[in-house]
Design an enzyme around this catalytic site. Structure first.
Site, PDB file in Angstrom:
ATOM      1  N   LEU A 251       0.837  -1.210   0.000  1.00 32.81           N
ATOM      2  CA  LEU A 251       0.000   0.000   0.000  1.00 32.81           C
ATOM      3  C   LEU A 251       0.871   1.259   0.000  1.00 32.81           C
ATOM      4  CD1 LEU A 251      -2.791   1.380   0.329  1.00 32.81           C
ATOM      5  CD2 LEU A 251      -2.583   1.037   2.788  1.00 32.81           C
TER       6      LEU A 251
ATOM      7  N   GLY B  93       2.327   8.677   3.892  1.00 35.46           N
ATOM      8  CA  GLY B  93       2.074   7.465   4.683  1.00 35.46           C
ATOM      9  C   GLY B  93       1.072   6.554   3.989  1.00 35.46           C
TER      10      GLY B  93
ATOM     11  N   PHE C 298       8.992   0.365   1.323  1.00 34.38           N
ATOM     12  CA  PHE C 298       9.086  -0.333   2.623  1.00 34.38           C
ATOM     13  C   PHE C 298       8.154  -1.540   2.682  1.00 34.38           C
ATOM     14  CE2 PHE C 298       9.815   4.108   4.732  1.00 34.38           C
ATOM     15  CZ  PHE C 298      11.072   4.172   4.169  1.00 34.38           C
TER      16      PHE C 298
ATOM     17  N   ARG D 108      21.857 -10.758  39.199  1.00 28.72           N
ATOM     18  CA  ARG D 108      22.894  -9.735  39.287  1.00 28.72           C
ATOM     19  C   ARG D 108      23.075  -9.261  40.738  1.00 28.72           C
ATOM     20  NH1 ARG D 108      27.482  -7.730  37.182  1.00 28.72           N
ATOM     21  NH2 ARG D 108      27.629  -5.462  37.373  1.00 28.72           N
TER      22      ARG D 108
ATOM     23  N   GLN E  49      17.697  -0.611  30.950  1.00 21.53           N
ATOM     24  CA  GLN E  49      18.128   0.117  32.158  1.00 21.53           C
ATOM     25  C   GLN E  49      18.376  -0.854  33.314  1.00 21.53           C
ATOM     26  OE1 GLN E  49      18.683   3.293  32.155  1.00 21.53           O
ATOM     27  NE2 GLN E  49      19.116   3.552  34.333  1.00 21.53           N
ATOM     28  N   ILE E  50      17.500  -1.845  33.474  1.00 20.86           N
ATOM     29  CA  ILE E  50      17.656  -2.798  34.581  1.00 20.86           C
ATOM     30  C   ILE E  50      18.936  -3.627  34.409  1.00 20.86           C
ATOM     31  CG2 ILE E  50      16.653  -4.921  35.589  1.00 20.86           C
ATOM     32  CD1 ILE E  50      13.918  -3.587  35.402  1.00 20.86           C
TER      33      ILE E  50
ATOM     34  N   GLU F 227       2.363   0.423   9.653  1.00 19.38           N
ATOM     35  CA  GLU F 227       0.910   0.400   9.516  1.00 19.38           C
ATOM     36  C   GLU F 227       0.275   1.571  10.233  1.00 19.38           C
ATOM     37  OE1 GLU F 227       0.182  -4.095   9.766  1.00 19.38           O
ATOM     38  OE2 GLU F 227      -1.616  -2.982   9.217  1.00 19.38           O
TER      39      GLU F 227
HETATM   40  C1  LIG Z   1       9.995  -2.054   8.693  1.00 19.79           C
HETATM   41  C2  LIG Z   1       8.810  -1.538   7.943  1.00 19.79           C
HETATM   42  C3  LIG Z   1       7.963  -2.420   7.300  1.00 19.79           C
HETATM   43  C4  LIG Z   1       6.858  -1.943   6.577  1.00 19.79           C
HETATM   44  N1  LIG Z   1       6.065  -2.835   5.909  1.00 19.79           N
HETATM   45  C5  LIG Z   1       5.051  -2.365   5.110  1.00 19.79           C
HETATM   46  C6  LIG Z   1       4.271  -3.257   4.320  1.00 19.79           C
HETATM   47  O1  LIG Z   1       4.454  -4.473   4.335  1.00 19.79           O
HETATM   48  N2  LIG Z   1       3.313  -2.728   3.512  1.00 19.79           N
HETATM   49  C7  LIG Z   1       3.064  -1.369   3.454  1.00 19.79           C
HETATM   50  O2  LIG Z   1       2.190  -0.948   2.690  1.00 19.79           O
HETATM   51  N3  LIG Z   1       3.787  -0.505   4.213  1.00 19.79           N
HETATM   52  C8  LIG Z   1       4.772  -0.964   5.013  1.00 19.79           C
HETATM   53  N4  LIG Z   1       5.523  -0.088   5.773  1.00 19.79           N
HETATM   54  C9  LIG Z   1       5.217   1.333   5.665  1.00 19.79           C
HETATM   55  C10 LIG Z   1       4.646   1.919   6.953  1.00 19.79           C
HETATM   56  O3  LIG Z   1       3.310   1.515   7.116  1.00 19.79           O
HETATM   57  C11 LIG Z   1       4.802   3.449   6.915  1.00 19.79           C
HETATM   58  O4  LIG Z   1       6.188   3.705   7.018  1.00 19.79           O
HETATM   59  C12 LIG Z   1       4.051   4.121   8.024  1.00 19.79           C
HETATM   60  O5  LIG Z   1       2.662   4.046   7.812  1.00 19.79           O
HETATM   61  C13 LIG Z   1       4.444   5.594   8.186  1.00 19.79           C
HETATM   62  O6  LIG Z   1       4.398   6.248   6.940  1.00 19.79           O
HETATM   63  P1  LIG Z   1       5.651   7.165   6.487  1.00 19.79           P
HETATM   64  O7  LIG Z   1       6.864   6.330   6.636  1.00 19.79           O
HETATM   65  O8  LIG Z   1       5.357   7.715   5.162  1.00 19.79           O
HETATM   66  O9  LIG Z   1       5.703   8.312   7.550  1.00 19.79           O
HETATM   67  P2  LIG Z   1       4.978   9.773   7.447  1.00 19.79           P
HETATM   68  O10 LIG Z   1       3.530   9.583   7.100  1.00 19.79           O
HETATM   69  O11 LIG Z   1       5.841  10.613   6.566  1.00 19.79           O
HETATM   70  O12 LIG Z   1       5.086  10.234   8.920  1.00 19.79           O
HETATM   71  C14 LIG Z   1       6.188  11.002   9.470  1.00 19.79           C
HETATM   72  C15 LIG Z   1       5.756  11.501  10.840  1.00 19.79           C
HETATM   73  O13 LIG Z   1       4.660  12.420  10.705  1.00 19.79           O
HETATM   74  C16 LIG Z   1       3.540  11.956  11.453  1.00 19.79           C
HETATM   75  N5  LIG Z   1       2.318  12.253  10.709  1.00 19.79           N
HETATM   76  C17 LIG Z   1       2.022  11.911   9.424  1.00 19.79           C
HETATM   77  N6  LIG Z   1       0.797  12.360   9.091  1.00 19.79           N
HETATM   78  C18 LIG Z   1       0.305  12.970  10.197  1.00 19.79           C
HETATM   79  C19 LIG Z   1      -0.924  13.620  10.504  1.00 19.79           C
HETATM   80  N7  LIG Z   1      -1.898  13.741   9.612  1.00 19.79           N
HETATM   81  N8  LIG Z   1      -1.089  14.134  11.742  1.00 19.79           N
HETATM   82  C20 LIG Z   1      -0.108  14.019  12.680  1.00 19.79           C
HETATM   83  N9  LIG Z   1       1.083  13.412  12.458  1.00 19.79           N
HETATM   84  C21 LIG Z   1       1.280  12.898  11.244  1.00 19.79           C
HETATM   85  C22 LIG Z   1       3.745  10.451  11.602  1.00 19.79           C
HETATM   86  O14 LIG Z   1       3.065   9.945  12.731  1.00 19.79           O
HETATM   87  C23 LIG Z   1       5.250  10.360  11.744  1.00 19.79           C
HETATM   88  O15 LIG Z   1       5.601  10.635  13.083  1.00 19.79           O
HETATM   89  C24 LIG Z   1       6.603  -0.548   6.521  1.00 19.79           C
HETATM   90  C25 LIG Z   1       7.452   0.342   7.208  1.00 19.79           C
HETATM   91  C26 LIG Z   1       8.537  -0.137   7.907  1.00 19.79           C
HETATM   92  C27 LIG Z   1       9.426   0.855   8.620  1.00 19.79           C
END
Ligand SMILES: Cc1cc2nc3c(=O)[nH]c(=O)nc-3n(C[C@H](O)[C@H](O)[C@H](O)COP(=O)(O)OP(=O)(O)OC[C@H]3O[C@@H](n4cnc5c(N)ncnc54)[C@H](O)[C@@H]3O)c2cc1C
Length: 380
Positions: A123, A129, A154, A266, A335-336, A362
């Site tokens: 997705l 995001g 990702f 410990r 920490q522990i 997600e």
């Molecule tokens: C190890 C890993 C595995 C993954 N596997 C999958 C997968 O199998 N399939 C898939 O589809 N995706 C996958 N993902 C993607 C993952 O779901 C997204 O990285 C995640 O949803 C965050 O989106 P972003 O990285 O674009 O962050 P961003 O959306 O750019 O967010 C950056 C920051 O801004 C904040 N933010 C964003 N929008 C808002 C808002 N409207 N209001 C307040 N705060 C906000 C977020 O909380 C975050 O702190 C994976 C990610 C990782 C790291």
């Protein structure tokens, strides 16, 4: 038929045994080498863990989310990466379960139950995001086919999965109804993969970009009707939130168990550090958070299993609280253990690194809170 409580207890006991006997001895090495544990995929397949969400006729529990959460939690207690195999694969099967027709289901579920094939959920895109507006990948109708172009980032099991559930725009002009979901099989021309990402934690899990360059799929590969993709994505994410919560609870419980064991062994000032009240209070706080998170996760899972109408906010609350708990409890476990907690000779630093991503993937923590607030403020 869904499992009874007694059957779920048996599922937990078997998963605990698998975790302790097969996964725990491999966990440190999986993290150190970053190698994907195909042997564990085989083992999980044999145990039925890849089929858990499938109908009974394919060896599953008829979509019983509670059983799925139990298995994810038990495996996560000893190895986050290994629990992510089951979790991400389950996430990949959900669009097929929710939107697939009989022949699509048979194709995927036979692959899973007979060949232990993995599925992936694609997705997320590079720019944003997981929101509706984030999708730029297109699926252009060409006769009885679609040509998919775009990039997903990702993606867990990228380059390893047999089938990818891919969300793409089919009608650029209509809001959420412009998105459809397609089943794309590994080996389809135009399906390409980016580099394997180097991650802080979950190092044994493979994460890559999934790229589509004029990737041609038949209309038979579309899950559900055209325009139904966003509904399928939203229902999938809603169901998977408690499962990520279960993974977070497992990681936190694993760190708590190890911290207790260490604190009893410990010796400082001639006594085990567990005899100091400051450490006892930390342990009590950690256990309280873990129990609270577990209750929320299984309450959310059971609401979904019972198809309770009001499942809107609880899955998001459970993921939000459980992932925050995993981060806090694993950090306190480090920490522990004092200086030893910071060393790779002990598992708690790995657990802390693995916990981080439960707050991010997600939909990050901030989005879970937004979902909760939207539910509570409805009609205000
Ligand atoms: C190890 C890993 C595995 C993954 N596997 C999958 C997968 O199998 N399939 C898939 O589809 N995706 C996958 N993902 C993607 C993952 O779901 C997204 O990285 C995640 O949803 C965050 O989106 P972003 O990285 O674009 O962050 P961003 O959306 O750019 O967010 C950056 C920051 O801004 C904040 N933010 C964003 N929008 C808002 C808002 N409207 N209001 C307040 N705060 C906000 C977020 O909380 C975050 O702190 C994976 C990610 C990782 C790291």
């Amino acid at each position: 038929m869904k499992p009874t409580e007694k059957e779920r207890q048996m599922i937990r006991a078997a998963a605990e045994k698998t975790a302790q006997k097969m996964v725990q001895p491999r966990a440190a090495k999986i993290d150190a080498t970053g190698e994907f544990p195909w042997d564990l995929v085989e083992a999980f397949g044999k145990q039925g863990y890849l089929s858990l969400l499938l109908p009974e006729s394919y060896g599953g529990t008829d979509g019983d989310l509670t059983s799925f959460c139990i298995v994810v939690e038990e495996i996560a207690k000893v190895c986050g990466s290994s629990s992510l195999i089951i979790l991400a694969h389950g996430l990949g099967t959900l669009p097929v379960l929710l939107g697939g027709n009989l022949s699509q289901k048979d194709l995927c579920f036979t692959e899973i139950s007979e060949k232990n094939s993995l599925l992936a959920f694609a997705l997320k895109e590079p720019e944003e995001g997981l929101g509706v507006s984030s999708i730029k990948t297109t699926a252009e109708k060409k006769g009885r086919d679609y040509l998919i172009d775009g990039r997903k980032s990702f993606i867990t099991h990228g380059s390893l999965a047999k089938f990818y559930s891919v969300f793409a725009l089919t009608q650029p002009e209509h809001g959420a109804e412009r998105i459809s979901v397609f089943l794309v099989e590994d080996g389809t021309p135009g399906l390409l993969f980016g580099k394997k990402e180097e991650k802080v934690g979950m190092r044994g899990s493979v994460t890559t970009d999934v790229i589509f360059e004029s990737c041609r799929v038949s209309q038979e590969n579309r899950l559900g009707s055209e325009g139904e993709g966003w509904k399928i994505a939203a229902n999938t994410l809603n169901m998977s939130r408690p499962a990520i919560g279960a993974q977070a609870v497992g990681i936190a419980q694993g760190a708590l168990d190890f911290a207790i064991h260490y604190a009893n062994e410990r010796i400082q000032f001639g006594k085990p550090v567990s005899s100091f009240q400051a450490i006892q209070f930390m342990i009590a706080d950690m256990a309280t958070r873990v129990e609270a998170a577990r209750s929320l996760v299984y309450k959310a899972a059971s609401q979904i299993d019972e198809k309770n109408e009001n499942v809107g906010k609880l899955p998001a609350i459970s993921k939000y609280f459980a992932s925050q708990t995993a981060m806090k409890v694993t950090t306190d476990a480090v920490q522990i253990l004092g200086g030893y907690g910071y060393m790779k000779d002990y598992p708690v630093e790995r657990m802390m690194r693995d916990a981080t991503v439960t707050q991010v993937y997600e939909e990050a923590e901030q989005i879970q809170r937004w979902v909760v607030a939207q539910e509570l403020l409805k009609g205000c």
